[in-house]
Design a protein around this motif. Structure first.
Motif, PDB file in Angstrom:
ATOM      1  N   LYS A  81       0.832  -1.206   0.000  1.00  0.00           N
ATOM      2  CA  LYS A  81       0.000   0.000   0.000  1.00  0.00           C
ATOM      3  C   LYS A  81       0.869   1.260   0.000  1.00  0.00           C
ATOM      4  O   LYS A  81       0.489   2.273   0.551  1.00  0.00           O
ATOM      5  CB  LYS A  81      -0.950  -0.027   1.191  1.00  0.00           C
ATOM      6  N   ASN A  82       2.012   1.195  -0.646  1.00  0.00           N
ATOM      7  CA  ASN A  82       2.943   2.318  -0.706  1.00  0.00           C
ATOM      8  C   ASN A  82       2.624   3.199  -1.916  1.00  0.00           C
ATOM      9  O   ASN A  82       3.320   3.184  -2.915  1.00  0.00           O
ATOM     10  CB  ASN A  82       4.386   1.817  -0.787  1.00  0.00           C
ATOM     11  N   PHE A  83       1.548   3.980  -1.804  1.00  0.00           N
ATOM     12  CA  PHE A  83       1.078   4.777  -2.928  1.00  0.00           C
ATOM     13  C   PHE A  83       1.713   6.169  -2.963  1.00  0.00           C
ATOM     14  O   PHE A  83       2.364   6.529  -3.931  1.00  0.00           O
ATOM     15  CB  PHE A  83      -0.447   4.891  -2.903  1.00  0.00           C
ATOM     16  N   LEU A  84       1.484   6.975  -1.939  1.00  0.00           N
ATOM     17  CA  LEU A  84       1.971   8.359  -1.893  1.00  0.00           C
ATOM     18  C   LEU A  84       2.596   8.643  -0.539  1.00  0.00           C
ATOM     19  O   LEU A  84       2.101   8.186   0.491  1.00  0.00           O
ATOM     20  CB  LEU A  84       0.816   9.358  -2.075  1.00  0.00           C
ATOM     21  N   ARG A  85       3.667   9.437  -0.553  1.00  0.00           N
ATOM     22  CA  ARG A  85       4.232   9.954   0.698  1.00  0.00           C
ATOM     23  C   ARG A  85       4.803  11.327   0.366  1.00  0.00           C
ATOM     24  O   ARG A  85       5.463  11.504  -0.649  1.00  0.00           O
ATOM     25  CB  ARG A  85       5.307   9.029   1.252  1.00  0.00           C
ATOM     26  N   SER A  86       4.532  12.297   1.226  1.00  0.00           N
ATOM     27  CA  SER A  86       5.002  13.655   0.970  1.00  0.00           C
ATOM     28  C   SER A  86       5.472  14.290   2.264  1.00  0.00           C
ATOM     29  O   SER A  86       4.903  14.065   3.323  1.00  0.00           O
ATOM     30  CB  SER A  86       3.884  14.498   0.341  1.00  0.00           C
ATOM     31  N   ASP A  87       6.540  15.078   2.139  1.00  0.00           N
ATOM     32  CA  ASP A  87       7.091  15.772   3.297  1.00  0.00           C
ATOM     33  C   ASP A  87       7.713  17.072   2.812  1.00  0.00           C
ATOM     34  O   ASP A  87       8.803  17.070   2.246  1.00  0.00           O
ATOM     35  CB  ASP A  87       8.134  14.903   3.995  1.00  0.00           C
ATOM     36  N   GLU A  88       7.004  18.159   3.022  1.00  0.00           N
ATOM     37  CA  GLU A  88       7.492  19.456   2.543  1.00  0.00           C
ATOM     38  C   GLU A  88       8.696  19.950   3.323  1.00  0.00           C
ATOM     39  O   GLU A  88       9.379  20.871   2.896  1.00  0.00           O
ATOM     40  CB  GLU A  88       6.366  20.496   2.596  1.00  0.00           C
ATOM     41  N   ARG A  89       8.995  19.329   4.461  1.00  0.00           N
ATOM     42  CA  ARG A  89      10.127  19.761   5.285  1.00  0.00           C
ATOM     43  C   ARG A  89      11.448  19.139   4.867  1.00  0.00           C
ATOM     44  O   ARG A  89      12.480  19.492   5.414  1.00  0.00           O
ATOM     45  CB  ARG A  89       9.858  19.424   6.753  1.00  0.00           C
ATOM     46  N   ALA A 127      11.937  15.456   2.793  1.00  0.00           N
ATOM     47  CA  ALA A 127      12.014  14.274   1.928  1.00  0.00           C
ATOM     48  C   ALA A 127      11.413  14.495   0.547  1.00  0.00           C
ATOM     49  O   ALA A 127      11.801  13.841  -0.409  1.00  0.00           O
ATOM     50  CB  ALA A 127      11.335  13.090   2.603  1.00  0.00           C
ATOM     51  N   GLY A 128      10.468  15.396   0.403  1.00  0.00           N
ATOM     52  CA  GLY A 128       9.831  15.642  -0.885  1.00  0.00           C
ATOM     53  C   GLY A 128       8.684  14.688  -1.143  1.00  0.00           C
ATOM     54  O   GLY A 128       7.980  14.277  -0.222  1.00  0.00           O
ATOM     55  N   LEU A 129       8.499  14.323  -2.406  1.00  0.00           N
ATOM     56  CA  LEU A 129       7.425  13.412  -2.814  1.00  0.00           C
ATOM     57  C   LEU A 129       8.000  12.049  -3.153  1.00  0.00           C
ATOM     58  O   LEU A 129       9.022  11.952  -3.838  1.00  0.00           O
ATOM     59  CB  LEU A 129       6.712  13.940  -4.059  1.00  0.00           C
ATOM     60  N   GLU A 130       7.318  11.018  -2.700  1.00  0.00           N
ATOM     61  CA  GLU A 130       7.686   9.647  -3.039  1.00  0.00           C
ATOM     62  C   GLU A 130       6.406   8.931  -3.445  1.00  0.00           C
ATOM     63  O   GLU A 130       5.414   8.974  -2.718  1.00  0.00           O
ATOM     64  CB  GLU A 130       8.335   8.963  -1.847  1.00  0.00           C
ATOM     65  N   VAL A 131       6.433   8.303  -4.596  1.00  0.00           N
ATOM     66  CA  VAL A 131       5.237   7.668  -5.148  1.00  0.00           C
ATOM     67  C   VAL A 131       5.579   6.254  -5.570  1.00  0.00           C
ATOM     68  O   VAL A 131       6.584   6.028  -6.245  1.00  0.00           O
ATOM     69  CB  VAL A 131       4.712   8.458  -6.368  1.00  0.00           C
ATOM     70  N   GLY A 132       4.735   5.311  -5.160  1.00  0.00           N
ATOM     71  CA  GLY A 132       4.883   3.933  -5.575  1.00  0.00           C
ATOM     72  C   GLY A 132       6.211   3.319  -5.186  1.00  0.00           C
ATOM     73  O   GLY A 132       7.202   3.528  -5.860  1.00  0.00           O
ATOM     74  N   SER A 133       6.236   2.572  -4.098  1.00  0.00           N
ATOM     75  CA  SER A 133       7.495   2.019  -3.615  1.00  0.00           C
ATOM     76  C   SER A 133       7.368   0.543  -3.317  1.00  0.00           C
ATOM     77  O   SER A 133       6.335   0.079  -2.844  1.00  0.00           O
ATOM     78  CB  SER A 133       7.921   2.758  -2.342  1.00  0.00           C
ATOM     79  N   ASP A 134       8.454  -0.174  -3.559  1.00  0.00           N
ATOM     80  CA  ASP A 134       8.524  -1.579  -3.162  1.00  0.00           C
ATOM     81  C   ASP A 134       9.211  -1.713  -1.806  1.00  0.00           C
ATOM     82  O   ASP A 134       9.495  -2.802  -1.349  1.00  0.00           O
ATOM     83  CB  ASP A 134       9.251  -2.412  -4.221  1.00  0.00           C
ATOM     84  N   GLY A 135       9.503  -0.600  -1.168  1.00  0.00           N
ATOM     85  CA  GLY A 135      10.205  -0.588   0.105  1.00  0.00           C
ATOM     86  C   GLY A 135      11.629  -0.084  -0.022  1.00  0.00           C
ATOM     87  O   GLY A 135      12.219   0.391   0.934  1.00  0.00           O
ATOM     88  N   LEU A 136      12.196  -0.179  -1.217  1.00  0.00           N
ATOM     89  CA  LEU A 136      13.564   0.293  -1.474  1.00  0.00           C
ATOM     90  C   LEU A 136      13.614   1.334  -2.589  1.00  0.00           C
ATOM     91  O   LEU A 136      14.310   2.330  -2.487  1.00  0.00           O
ATOM     92  CB  LEU A 136      14.472  -0.877  -1.845  1.00  0.00           C
ATOM     93  N   LEU A 137      12.899   1.085  -3.670  1.00  0.00           N
ATOM     94  CA  LEU A 137      12.893   1.963  -4.836  1.00  0.00           C
ATOM     95  C   LEU A 137      11.542   2.669  -4.943  1.00  0.00           C
ATOM     96  O   LEU A 137      10.551   2.206  -4.395  1.00  0.00           O
ATOM     97  CB  LEU A 137      13.162   1.155  -6.105  1.00  0.00           C
ATOM     98  N   PHE A 138      11.521   3.779  -5.702  1.00  0.00           N
ATOM     99  CA  PHE A 138      10.287   4.528  -5.890  1.00  0.00           C
ATOM    100  C   PHE A 138       9.985   4.651  -7.382  1.00  0.00           C
ATOM    101  O   PHE A 138      10.893   4.876  -8.184  1.00  0.00           O
ATOM    102  CB  PHE A 138      10.416   5.939  -5.295  1.00  0.00           C
TER     103      PHE A 138
END
Length: 142
Positions: free
Chosen positions: A105-113, A115-126
């Motif tokens: 369920k690694n769809f979206l992750r965002s951190d404006e402080r 890390a930035g935006l991360e979309v679609g991950s297998d746990g290691l790659l995005f």
């Protein structure tokens, strides 16, 4: 145009025909995840955008790609959010849609402080990763 047709086929049917409203442009608003998220969270009418959104990116090499976020982007999220309707896509040089595999369920992750935006991950790659200043990014098979 050709890009609209490709996106129409990929978007959920309930969203088309859609009137796309530009909320953020790096040429107008600068290169900043914070600014993008502020503009998404507070449209000109000061209402929170609760509809899905598209993030389009053009890199220095002319490739055009992006993300369909089925949920509201979060300003800071240490955990992934979103659902299986989220996907990444490429419009140039080829038109491709990369949907969730269902493995996690690694769809979206965002951190404006930071890390930035991360979309679609297998746990290691995005599938797509952009820093908070939209200066650096990468896309990999995840």
């Amino acid at each position: 145009d050709q890009h609209s047709a490709a996106l129409k086929d990929a978007l959920p049917a309930a969203l088309w025909p859609a009137t796309l409203v530009p909320l953020y442009s790096s040429t107008q608003h600068g290169f900043s995840l914070t600014t993008m998220l502020t503009r998404v969270h507070r449209k000109a009418t000061r209402k929170v955008l609760e509809e899905p959104s598209l993030l389009l990116v053009r890199d220095d090499g002319g490739a055009v790609f992006g993300v369909f976020a089925s949920v509201l982007w979060r300003r800071v999220a240490s955990n992934f959010y979103g659902d299986e309707r989220c996907f990444v896509f490429q419009l140039q040089p080829q038109q491709r849609v990369y949907r969730a595999t269902g493995r996690n369920k690694n769809f979206l992750r965002s951190d404006e402080r930071g890390a930035g935006l991360e979309v679609g991950s297998d746990g290691l790659l995005f599938a797509l990763q952009l820093d908070s200043e939209f200066a650096e990014g990468r896309s990999q098979i995840s």
